[in-house]
Write an enzyme that holds these catalytic residues in place. Structure first.
Site, PDB file in Angstrom:
ATOM      1  N   ARG A  72       0.824  -1.206   0.000  1.00 41.66           N
ATOM      2  CA  ARG A  72       0.000   0.000   0.000  1.00 41.66           C
ATOM      3  C   ARG A  72       0.859   1.256   0.000  1.00 41.66           C
ATOM      4  NH1 ARG A  72      -2.557  -3.593   3.561  1.00 41.66           N
ATOM      5  NH2 ARG A  72      -1.686  -2.515   5.334  1.00 41.66           N
ATOM      6  N   HIS A  73       1.812   1.292  -0.934  1.00 39.72           N
ATOM      7  CA  HIS A  73       2.650   2.481  -1.102  1.00 39.72           C
ATOM      8  C   HIS A  73       3.282   2.479  -2.497  1.00 39.72           C
ATOM      9  CE1 HIS A  73       5.584  -0.505   0.508  1.00 39.72           C
ATOM     10  NE2 HIS A  73       6.374   0.045  -0.409  1.00 39.72           N
ATOM     11  N   ALA A  74       3.870   3.609  -2.824  1.00 40.77           N
ATOM     12  CA  ALA A  74       4.644   3.752  -4.064  1.00 40.77           C
ATOM     13  C   ALA A  74       6.017   4.282  -3.684  1.00 40.77           C
ATOM     14  CB  ALA A  74       3.950   4.727  -5.017  1.00 40.77           C
TER      15      ALA A  74
END
Length: 134
Positions: free
Chosen positions: A42-44
């Protein structure tokens, strides 16, 4: 992404070589060992590219460029997924004792992470794929 696989009656060998299955020199490797079903990621990353390989179990990886989403199922060590910088990624660990190996082209840097999806979409609209201001 394709890895080289050598198989015989006793074992399979999955090979990851720079320039072939790895599109970059590896600077960092880590594993995630999920004891049960869970959601992670749940990140970039602004700069860091990654190759993800499921060593055991099953991991579904959803990648998102801010407009389109796609889910890739990883279940074998010879299956590898390249997640370039500027892509949102979520991992769904689907089987007990799933192990995901991640090979990175950058060292850990907390400032490289975008952990809020709306902030990611705003950043992506301003910076595009490269992570540089437009």
């Amino acid at each position: 992404m394709e890895t080289q696989l050598i198989s015989d009656a006793e074992a399979d060998i999955s090979i990851y070589e720079q320039g072939l299955a790895l599109p970059f020199p590896v600077r960092r490797v880590f594993t995630v060992h999920a004891r049960g079903a869970t959601e992670r990621g749940r990140h970039a990353h602004k700069q860091c590219g990654q190759v993800m390989v499921c060593l055991a179990g099953r991991c579904d990886v959803t990648v998102d460029d801010g407009m389109d989403r796609k889910t890739v199922q990883l279940m074998r060590p010879q299956d590898a997924l390249y997640v370039p910088a500027a892509i949102w990624a979520e991992q769904s660990y689907r089987a007990p004792e799933t192990i995901l190996m991640v090979l990175c082209d950058q060292l850990y840097d907390e400032a490289d992470y975008i952990r809020d999806y709306d902030a990611f979409r705003t950043w992506r609209a301003k910076c595009g794929e490269s992570g540089a201001p437009a």
